[in-house]
Scaffold this motif. Structure first.
Motif, short mmCIF file in Angstrom:
data_model
loop_
_atom_site.label_atom_id
_atom_site.label_comp_id
_atom_site.label_asym_id
_atom_site.label_seq_id
_atom_site.Cartn_x
_atom_site.Cartn_y
_atom_site.Cartn_z
N ILE A 137 -3.09 -11.41 -1.43
CA ILE A 137 -3.09 -10.03 -0.94
C ILE A 137 -3.17 -9.06 -2.12
O ILE A 137 -3.92 -8.08 -2.08
CB ILE A 137 -1.82 -9.77 -0.09
N LYS A 138 -2.40 -9.34 -3.18
CA LYS A 138 -2.46 -8.49 -4.38
C LYS A 138 -3.86 -8.49 -4.97
O LYS A 138 -4.38 -7.44 -5.37
CB LYS A 138 -1.46 -8.99 -5.42
N GLU A 143 0.81 -1.21 0.00
CA GLU A 143 0.00 0.00 0.00
C GLU A 143 0.85 1.27 0.00
O GLU A 143 0.47 2.28 -0.60
CB GLU A 143 -0.94 0.00 1.21
N GLU A 144 2.00 1.21 0.66
CA GLU A 144 2.83 2.41 0.82
C GLU A 144 3.84 2.61 -0.31
O GLU A 144 4.15 3.74 -0.67
CB GLU A 144 3.57 2.36 2.16
N PHE A 145 4.34 1.52 -0.87
CA PHE A 145 5.41 1.62 -1.86
C PHE A 145 4.97 1.09 -3.22
O PHE A 145 4.01 0.33 -3.35
CB PHE A 145 6.65 0.85 -1.39
N MET A 184 -1.54 -0.31 11.39
CA MET A 184 -0.97 -0.40 10.05
C MET A 184 -0.72 0.99 9.48
O MET A 184 0.25 1.20 8.73
CB MET A 184 -1.89 -1.21 9.14
N LYS A 185 -1.58 1.94 9.81
CA LYS A 185 -1.41 3.31 9.32
C LYS A 185 -0.08 3.88 9.80
O LYS A 185 0.70 4.45 9.01
CB LYS A 185 -2.57 4.19 9.79
N GLN A 186 0.20 3.73 11.08
CA GLN A 186 1.47 4.21 11.63
C GLN A 186 2.65 3.46 11.03
O GLN A 186 3.69 4.05 10.73
CB GLN A 186 1.49 4.04 13.15
N CYS A 187 2.48 2.16 10.87
CA CYS A 187 3.55 1.34 10.31
C CYS A 187 3.96 1.87 8.94
O CYS A 187 5.15 2.01 8.63
CB CYS A 187 3.12 -0.12 10.22
N LYS A 188 2.99 2.16 8.10
CA LYS A 188 3.27 2.68 6.75
C LYS A 188 3.99 4.03 6.83
O LYS A 188 4.94 4.28 6.07
CB LYS A 188 1.98 2.80 5.95
#
Length: 211
Positions: free
Chosen positions: A56-57, A21-23, A166-170
């Motif tokens: 997941i994809k 999601e992030e990269f 998960m938001k913080q992790c990203k």
């Protein structure tokens, strides 16, 4: 990167989601997973994890499939010197583990000078602090899904573990990637003095002597 078994407790699937999601492929970054599935041989573990990634994809449905950043999966059994080489080649150890006794791979990563990202709940809080890690906010939830593990019967819905943000992790993954965060040499030396295996053994011996 992450080192640990592929189970509900280790929560690697959420780490993979955060990464995807992030990269993107344009970031030129790689997630290294050294993992295995309990009861599977290395090849079976590889096939299982690859299928998990495919699922997941499929669930994320990014607009263009080729924009997903790469993941390197390692499922073979390696001697300690190879494991230390993995730590030396990587930069940031990320775990969304829901509950842990100590998280030795994270300790090893920090001892090698790498930065850590982990839940603010669990055994890792014994050695993770602002000088070496980002600790994630979390919510407590019912334990579930522990099927593939050595002792599945000890995990029941009568217990709780943490569900890290998960938001913080990203956000922290992006920050570490952008700023190439590493520890100072003085910080690493102090960590080794208080968190070496010898120091840990001495603490255990001291605790047992008081029983």
């Amino acid at each position: 990167y992450h080192i640990g078994d592929y189970s509900s407790r280790k929560n690697i699937s959420s780490l993979i989601r955060c990464y995807f999601e992030e990269f993107s492929k344009a970031d030129h970054c790689v997630l290294v997973l050294k993992s295995y599935v309990e009861g599977f041989n290395p090849q079976q573990s590889m096939e299982f994890i690859k299928q998990e990634i495919a699922n997941i994809k499929q669930g994320l449905r990014k607009s263009f499939v080729d924009t997903y950043p790469p993941i390197v999966i390692l499922t073979d059994y390696y001697p300690n010197e190879v494991m230390m080489a993995i730590h030396a080649q990587c930069h940031c150890f990320v775990t969304l583990e829901k509950g842990s006794g100590y998280t030795l791979p994270l300790r090893d990563a920090i001892a090698m000078g790498n930065w850590g990202i982990a839940s603010a709940w669990g055994g890792q809080t014994e050695f993770c602090d602002a000088s070496n890690s980002f600790l994630l906010d979390y919510e407590m939830e019912t334990v579930s899904g522990m099927i593939r593990c050595p002792f599945p019967s000890i995990y029941t819905c009568h217990e709780e573990w943490s569900n890290p943000s998960m938001k913080q992790c990203k956000q922290y993954m992006r920050f570490c990637y952008t700023n190439r965060v590493i520890q100072s040499e003085d910080t690493r030396k102090k960590f080794l003095q208080s968190n070496s295996l010898e120091a840990g053994g001495a603490k255990i011996k001291e605790a047992l002597s008081g029983i």
